[in-house]
Design a protein around this motif. Sequence first.
Motif, PDB file in Angstrom:
ATOM      1  N   ILE A   1       0.828  -1.207   0.000  1.00  0.00           N
ATOM      2  CA  ILE A   1       0.000   0.000   0.000  1.00  0.00           C
ATOM      3  C   ILE A   1       0.861   1.255   0.000  1.00  0.00           C
ATOM      4  O   ILE A   1       1.784   1.378   0.817  1.00  0.00           O
ATOM      5  N   ALA A   2       0.575   2.149  -0.907  1.00  0.00           N
ATOM      6  CA  ALA A   2       1.243   3.453  -0.942  1.00  0.00           C
ATOM      7  C   ALA A   2       0.396   4.444  -0.156  1.00  0.00           C
ATOM      8  O   ALA A   2      -0.730   4.768  -0.556  1.00  0.00           O
ATOM      9  N   VAL A   3       0.910   4.891   0.981  1.00  0.00           N
ATOM     10  CA  VAL A   3       0.230   5.909   1.774  1.00  0.00           C
ATOM     11  C   VAL A   3       0.593   7.264   1.188  1.00  0.00           C
ATOM     12  O   VAL A   3       1.755   7.672   1.210  1.00  0.00           O
ATOM     13  N   CYS A   4      -0.395   7.957   0.636  1.00  0.00           N
ATOM     14  CA  CYS A   4      -0.145   9.204  -0.084  1.00  0.00           C
ATOM     15  C   CYS A   4      -0.231  10.379   0.888  1.00  0.00           C
ATOM     16  O   CYS A   4      -1.263  10.595   1.524  1.00  0.00           O
TER      17      CYS A   4
ATOM     18  N   ARG B   1      -7.659  15.824  -9.323  1.00  0.00           N
ATOM     19  CA  ARG B   1      -7.700  14.752 -10.319  1.00  0.00           C
ATOM     20  C   ARG B   1      -6.308  14.440 -10.843  1.00  0.00           C
ATOM     21  O   ARG B   1      -5.927  13.269 -10.991  1.00  0.00           O
ATOM     22  N   MET B   2      -5.537  15.485 -11.118  1.00  0.00           N
ATOM     23  CA  MET B   2      -4.189  15.283 -11.624  1.00  0.00           C
ATOM     24  C   MET B   2      -3.289  14.650 -10.570  1.00  0.00           C
ATOM     25  O   MET B   2      -2.487  13.757 -10.872  1.00  0.00           O
ATOM     26  N   ARG B   3      -3.428  15.095  -9.337  1.00  0.00           N
ATOM     27  CA  ARG B   3      -2.642  14.518  -8.240  1.00  0.00           C
ATOM     28  C   ARG B   3      -2.864  13.014  -8.150  1.00  0.00           C
ATOM     29  O   ARG B   3      -1.920  12.228  -8.036  1.00  0.00           O
ATOM     30  N   ARG B   4      -4.137  12.633  -8.187  1.00  0.00           N
ATOM     31  CA  ARG B   4      -4.463  11.216  -8.026  1.00  0.00           C
ATOM     32  C   ARG B   4      -3.852  10.387  -9.151  1.00  0.00           C
ATOM     33  O   ARG B   4      -3.347   9.283  -8.914  1.00  0.00           O
TER      34      ARG B   4
ATOM     35  N   TYR C   1      -1.252   7.340  -8.513  1.00  0.00           N
ATOM     36  CA  TYR C   1      -1.508   5.975  -8.987  1.00  0.00           C
ATOM     37  C   TYR C   1      -0.312   5.463  -9.790  1.00  0.00           C
ATOM     38  O   TYR C   1       0.160   4.337  -9.592  1.00  0.00           O
ATOM     39  N   GLU C   2       0.161   6.270 -10.716  1.00  0.00           N
ATOM     40  CA  GLU C   2       1.254   5.849 -11.583  1.00  0.00           C
ATOM     41  C   GLU C   2       2.530   5.556 -10.791  1.00  0.00           C
ATOM     42  O   GLU C   2       3.194   4.539 -11.013  1.00  0.00           O
ATOM     43  N   GLN C   3       2.871   6.452  -9.872  1.00  0.00           N
ATOM     44  CA  GLN C   3       4.070   6.258  -9.072  1.00  0.00           C
ATOM     45  C   GLN C   3       3.938   5.028  -8.167  1.00  0.00           C
ATOM     46  O   GLN C   3       4.874   4.238  -8.039  1.00  0.00           O
ATOM     47  N   ALA C   4       2.775   4.870  -7.557  1.00  0.00           N
ATOM     48  CA  ALA C   4       2.554   3.722  -6.677  1.00  0.00           C
ATOM     49  C   ALA C   4       2.644   2.415  -7.449  1.00  0.00           C
ATOM     50  O   ALA C   4       3.228   1.429  -6.974  1.00  0.00           O
ATOM     51  N   GLN C   5       2.086   2.404  -8.644  1.00  0.00           N
ATOM     52  CA  GLN C   5       2.118   1.207  -9.475  1.00  0.00           C
ATOM     53  C   GLN C   5       3.551   0.866  -9.868  1.00  0.00           C
ATOM     54  O   GLN C   5       3.953  -0.312  -9.853  1.00  0.00           O
TER      55      GLN C   5
ATOM     56  N   LYS D   1      -2.421  -0.733  -3.987  1.00  0.00           N
ATOM     57  CA  LYS D   1      -3.400   0.181  -3.407  1.00  0.00           C
ATOM     58  C   LYS D   1      -2.733   1.503  -3.065  1.00  0.00           C
ATOM     59  O   LYS D   1      -1.531   1.534  -2.757  1.00  0.00           O
ATOM     60  N   ILE D   2      -3.538   2.570  -3.115  1.00  0.00           N
ATOM     61  CA  ILE D   2      -3.097   3.837  -2.540  1.00  0.00           C
ATOM     62  C   ILE D   2      -4.067   4.179  -1.406  1.00  0.00           C
ATOM     63  O   ILE D   2      -5.263   3.911  -1.504  1.00  0.00           O
TER      64      ILE D   2
END
Length: 274
Positions: A38-41, A120-123, A127-131, A137-138
Motif C-alpha cells: 500500500i502506498a500511503v499518499c 484529479r491530476m494529483r491522483r 496511482y502511476e508512481q505507486a504502481q 493500493k493507494i
Amino acid sequence: MSLLETERSIITTYRKEIWSRFVKAVKEYELVEEGDRIAVCMSGGKDSMLLAKCMQELQKHGERKFGLEFLVMDPGYSPKNRALIEKNADLLGIPVHIFESPIFGAVEGVEKNPCYLCARMRRGYLYEQAQQMGCNKIALGHHFDDVIETILMGILYAAQMQSMPPKLWSTNHKSMQLIRPLYYVHEEDIIRWKIHNDLTFLRCACKFTERSEQYEDDSKRVVVKRLIAQLKKDNPNVDINIFRSAYNVHVDTLIEYDTQGVRHDFLSRYRPKS
C-alpha cells in the motif's frame, strides 16, 4: 514529545477517537488484505500524516502482513513547505519517498474549478508512481468530515446525490484500488491529536491559498463545513445523520438513479410489469 510518545498517543490517549475508529473501518470494509503493498499518499497535512502513523502501527500490531510505501508528491511546493514536510516525516519516523510533478504550474492559469483539476491530476500521478513501486493500493487521508461535506456539496452545488466510498477501483489504472482508512475518524479528533503532540503541519500548500487566504475562506467546502457546524448547534447528531443517510438510501423513492453506468428513470420503473 518523543516519537515513541507520539506513536503511543494514537493507541492510548486517542484509542477510542482515532485508533478504534481507524481499525473499525479497516476491518469493516476489508481495506487491508494479506500481501497488500500500500502506498500511503501524503500531502504534508495533518490527515495524511496521522494516516501514515496509523498504517505503521497497523503493520506492527495487525493480524495481516502487508507492505507500505510512503509517497509524497511535490507538485511545485515552495522550498519552505517542502522542508516542513521533510522535517515532519523525519520527526515522526516516516521514511517518505518524494517525487516531483508539474501540477501547480499546469493549473495556475485555470480559473474554473482549479482545486478539482488539481485533485484529479494529483491522483493520476500518485496511482502511476505507486504502481511503478509495486503497490496495488493507494491510501488517502480522507476522514469522516470529508465524507459528510462531500454528500452536502453534491446536493447543494452539483444537484446530485453521491457519497465518498471507503474504497474503489481505479478506472484508469488496472488492478489498483484506493482506500480511505480514516473513514470513521472525525477531524476534530485529528486536530486534538496534533495539538496534544505539539505538531505543526501544512494546511494547504497550493499557490492559490499562498497568494490569498480569502480564497480558502470562500471555498465551497469551507462554506459547507460552517453550515454543518451551525446545524449542530441545534442538533448535535446532524453530522452523524448526514453520514448515515448514505447507508439508508430508499431507491424506490428516487426519481432517477444510475448504477454501473445504466440510468433508471421513474416512469420505466413505475409502469406495471407485463
